[in-house]
Design a protein around this motif. Structure first.
Motif, PDB file in Angstrom:
ATOM      1  N   ASP A 164       0.814  -1.220   0.000  1.00 26.08           N
ATOM      2  CA  ASP A 164       0.000   0.000   0.000  1.00 26.08           C
ATOM      3  C   ASP A 164       0.848   1.270   0.000  1.00 26.08           C
ATOM      4  O   ASP A 164       0.528   2.256   0.675  1.00 26.08           O
ATOM      5  N   GLY A 165       1.956   1.219  -0.729  1.00 24.52           N
ATOM      6  CA  GLY A 165       2.817   2.395  -0.853  1.00 24.52           C
ATOM      7  C   GLY A 165       3.753   2.632   0.311  1.00 24.52           C
ATOM      8  O   GLY A 165       4.520   3.586   0.297  1.00 24.52           O
ATOM      9  N   LYS A 166       3.694   1.777   1.319  1.00 27.66           N
ATOM     10  CA  LYS A 166       4.576   1.935   2.476  1.00 27.66           C
ATOM     11  C   LYS A 166       5.917   1.261   2.192  1.00 27.66           C
ATOM     12  O   LYS A 166       5.971   0.199   1.585  1.00 27.66           O
ATOM     13  N   PRO A 167       7.009   1.845   2.651  1.00 30.74           N
ATOM     14  CA  PRO A 167       8.323   1.228   2.464  1.00 30.74           C
ATOM     15  C   PRO A 167       8.399  -0.134   3.162  1.00 30.74           C
ATOM     16  O   PRO A 167       7.782  -0.338   4.212  1.00 30.74           O
ATOM     17  N   ILE A 168       9.139  -1.023   2.559  1.00 27.49           N
ATOM     18  CA  ILE A 168       9.346  -2.340   3.160  1.00 27.49           C
ATOM     19  C   ILE A 168      10.824  -2.574   3.420  1.00 27.49           C
ATOM     20  O   ILE A 168      11.688  -2.018   2.754  1.00 27.49           O
ATOM     21  N   ASP A 169      11.078  -3.419   4.391  1.00 29.32           N
ATOM     22  CA  ASP A 169      12.417  -3.935   4.658  1.00 29.32           C
ATOM     23  C   ASP A 169      12.378  -5.424   4.375  1.00 29.32           C
ATOM     24  O   ASP A 169      11.333  -6.069   4.499  1.00 29.32           O
ATOM     25  N   HIS A 170      13.506  -5.950   3.985  1.00 29.37           N
ATOM     26  CA  HIS A 170      13.600  -7.385   3.730  1.00 29.37           C
ATOM     27  C   HIS A 170      15.024  -7.821   4.027  1.00 29.37           C
ATOM     28  O   HIS A 170      15.981  -7.177   3.603  1.00 29.37           O
ATOM     29  N   SER A 171      15.145  -8.897   4.759  1.00 30.17           N
ATOM     30  CA  SER A 171      16.456  -9.470   5.027  1.00 30.17           C
ATOM     31  C   SER A 171      16.369 -10.950   4.719  1.00 30.17           C
ATOM     32  O   SER A 171      15.713 -11.718   5.429  1.00 30.17           O
ATOM     33  N   GLY A 172      16.992 -11.354   3.619  1.00 33.68           N
ATOM     34  CA  GLY A 172      16.932 -12.736   3.194  1.00 33.68           C
ATOM     35  C   GLY A 172      18.307 -13.283   2.899  1.00 33.68           C
ATOM     36  O   GLY A 172      19.328 -12.656   3.184  1.00 33.68           O
ATOM     37  N   LYS A 173      18.332 -14.454   2.304  1.00 37.81           N
ATOM     38  CA  LYS A 173      19.591 -15.121   1.990  1.00 37.81           C
ATOM     39  C   LYS A 173      20.353 -14.380   0.882  1.00 37.81           C
ATOM     40  O   LYS A 173      21.573 -14.301   0.906  1.00 37.81           O
ATOM     41  N   TYR A 174      19.613 -13.823  -0.107  1.00 40.19           N
ATOM     42  CA  TYR A 174      20.254 -13.205  -1.262  1.00 40.19           C
ATOM     43  C   TYR A 174      20.048 -11.703  -1.365  1.00 40.19           C
ATOM     44  O   TYR A 174      20.812 -11.021  -2.038  1.00 40.19           O
ATOM     45  N   TYR A 175      19.018 -11.179  -0.719  1.00 42.43           N
ATOM     46  CA  TYR A 175      18.687  -9.758  -0.849  1.00 42.43           C
ATOM     47  C   TYR A 175      18.394  -9.140   0.510  1.00 42.43           C
ATOM     48  O   TYR A 175      17.750  -9.750   1.357  1.00 42.43           O
ATOM     49  N   THR A 176      18.882  -7.909   0.684  1.00 43.81           N
ATOM     50  CA  THR A 176      18.562  -7.114   1.862  1.00 43.81           C
ATOM     51  C   THR A 176      18.076  -5.756   1.372  1.00 43.81           C
ATOM     52  O   THR A 176      18.757  -5.102   0.571  1.00 43.81           O
ATOM     53  N   LEU A 177      16.893  -5.358   1.833  1.00 39.90           N
ATOM     54  CA  LEU A 177      16.311  -4.079   1.436  1.00 39.90           C
ATOM     55  C   LEU A 177      16.003  -3.268   2.685  1.00 39.90           C
ATOM     56  O   LEU A 177      15.554  -3.817   3.687  1.00 39.90           O
ATOM     57  N   LYS A 178      16.219  -1.976   2.598  1.00 38.81           N
ATOM     58  CA  LYS A 178      15.887  -1.073   3.700  1.00 38.81           C
ATOM     59  C   LYS A 178      15.075   0.078   3.117  1.00 38.81           C
ATOM     60  O   LYS A 178      15.598   0.903   2.377  1.00 38.81           O
ATOM     61  N   GLY A 179      13.781   0.100   3.414  1.00 36.36           N
ATOM     62  CA  GLY A 179      12.918   1.185   2.965  1.00 36.36           C
ATOM     63  C   GLY A 179      12.594   1.165   1.479  1.00 36.36           C
ATOM     64  O   GLY A 179      12.390   2.224   0.894  1.00 36.36           O
ATOM     65  N   ALA A 180      12.527   0.002   0.875  1.00 40.53           N
ATOM     66  CA  ALA A 180      12.186  -0.095  -0.551  1.00 40.53           C
ATOM     67  C   ALA A 180      10.714   0.246  -0.747  1.00 40.53           C
ATOM     68  O   ALA A 180       9.861  -0.145   0.043  1.00 40.53           O
ATOM     69  N   GLU A 181      10.432   1.012  -1.802  1.00 43.47           N
ATOM     70  CA  GLU A 181       9.050   1.378  -2.076  1.00 43.47           C
ATOM     71  C   GLU A 181       8.848   1.596  -3.567  1.00 43.47           C
ATOM     72  O   GLU A 181       9.806   1.727  -4.319  1.00 43.47           O
ATOM     73  N   LEU A 182       7.574   1.654  -3.961  1.00 40.51           N
ATOM     74  CA  LEU A 182       7.214   1.866  -5.352  1.00 40.51           C
ATOM     75  C   LEU A 182       6.453   3.171  -5.492  1.00 40.51           C
ATOM     76  O   LEU A 182       5.593   3.483  -4.671  1.00 40.51           O
ATOM     77  N   ALA A 183       6.734   3.918  -6.552  1.00 36.65           N
ATOM     78  CA  ALA A 183       5.972   5.136  -6.834  1.00 36.65           C
ATOM     79  C   ALA A 183       4.650   4.769  -7.506  1.00 36.65           C
ATOM     80  O   ALA A 183       3.611   5.309  -7.169  1.00 36.65           O
ATOM     81  N   ALA A 184       4.705   3.851  -8.468  1.00 41.70           N
ATOM     82  CA  ALA A 184       3.498   3.419  -9.173  1.00 41.70           C
ATOM     83  C   ALA A 184       2.981   2.132  -8.536  1.00 41.70           C
ATOM     84  O   ALA A 184       3.698   1.135  -8.495  1.00 41.70           O
ATOM     85  N   PRO A 185       1.758   2.153  -8.035  1.00 40.05           N
ATOM     86  CA  PRO A 185       1.210   0.908  -7.471  1.00 40.05           C
ATOM     87  C   PRO A 185       0.868  -0.075  -8.583  1.00 40.05           C
ATOM     88  O   PRO A 185       0.719   0.308  -9.736  1.00 40.05           O
ATOM     89  N   ILE A 186       0.751  -1.321  -8.224  1.00 38.69           N
ATOM     90  CA  ILE A 186       0.349  -2.336  -9.189  1.00 38.69           C
ATOM     91  C   ILE A 186      -1.134  -2.110  -9.511  1.00 38.69           C
ATOM     92  O   ILE A 186      -1.906  -1.728  -8.645  1.00 38.69           O
ATOM     93  N   TYR A 187      -1.531  -2.301 -10.749  1.00 34.95           N
ATOM     94  CA  TYR A 187      -2.920  -2.083 -11.159  1.00 34.95           C
ATOM     95  C   TYR A 187      -3.796  -3.260 -10.739  1.00 34.95           C
ATOM     96  O   TYR A 187      -4.857  -3.073 -10.173  1.00 34.95           O
TER      97      TYR A 187
END
Length: 185
Positions: free
Chosen positions: A116-139
């Motif tokens: 819902d447009g909110k930033p996400i964090d992700h910590s996994g085996k291959y990827y780490t994200l801090k505050g990832a977000e999308l400008a365009a939402p999925i239709y």
């Protein structure tokens, strides 16, 4: 030739058009964007290869295309291509690692599309994200359909977890049934 094929799909009562991604193909998302703009009915089924693209970039590109096309996007998950094709594009992971990456990539993409447009964090085996977000939402809600084809146990496992449709090839149906039995054992 592309125009003739796409015109036949668009005007021939077909809905989906697979746009592959491999070393011998044109870039699928650009090609799909071009033809979505020129057609009324075509729903591109774009192949997404494991390890080929950062999952946040894939989520942004596909969300943009899904918005611009009014929901005419589907995604074909590919992890099990042969090692030589993967290496030609700089992906030197073996098939098992590609399936692991595919699992994590789709998890990230789905998180981004349902945040819902909110930033996400992700910590996994291959990827780490801090505050990832999308400008365009999925239709399409919650997101476009995912497809996956393959006859291995790994393909069946990822397909059961992430895809809406499992694609079968005639020569792999017996092998898939055997692999499914092995997974349950």
């Amino acid at each position: 030739v592309f125009d003739e094929i796409v015109d036949a799909v668009d005007n021939g009562g077909f809905k989906y058009m697979l746009i592959p991604v491999n070393t011998t193909c044109w870039e699928a998302t650009v090609l799909a964007s071009y033809y979505v703009a020129k057609t009324r009915n075509v729903m591109p089924l774009i192949a997404l290869r494991a390890g080929y693209m950062n999952p946040t970039l894939a989520a942004r590109m596909f969300a943009t295309l899904d918005q611009m096309s009014g929901g005419r996007l589907c995604i074909n998950l590919i992890a099990g291509l042969n090692d030589d094709d993967a290496a030609a594009d700089g992906v030197f992971d073996n098939k098992i690692v590609r399936y692991e990456k595919m699992d994590e990539e789709v998890e990230i993409i789905k998180k981004l599309w349902t945040s819902d447009g909110k930033p996400i964090d992700h910590s996994g085996k291959y990827y780490t994200l801090k505050g990832a977000e999308l400008a365009a939402p999925i239709y399409q809600k919650p997101y476009p359909k995912f497809y996956l084809g393959g006859g291995s146990g790994h393909a069946a496992e990822i397909s059961a977890k992430h895809s809406d449709v499992h694609l079968f090839w005639g020569d792999t149906i017996e092998r898939i049934a055997t692999n499914m039995k092995e997974l349950k054992a």
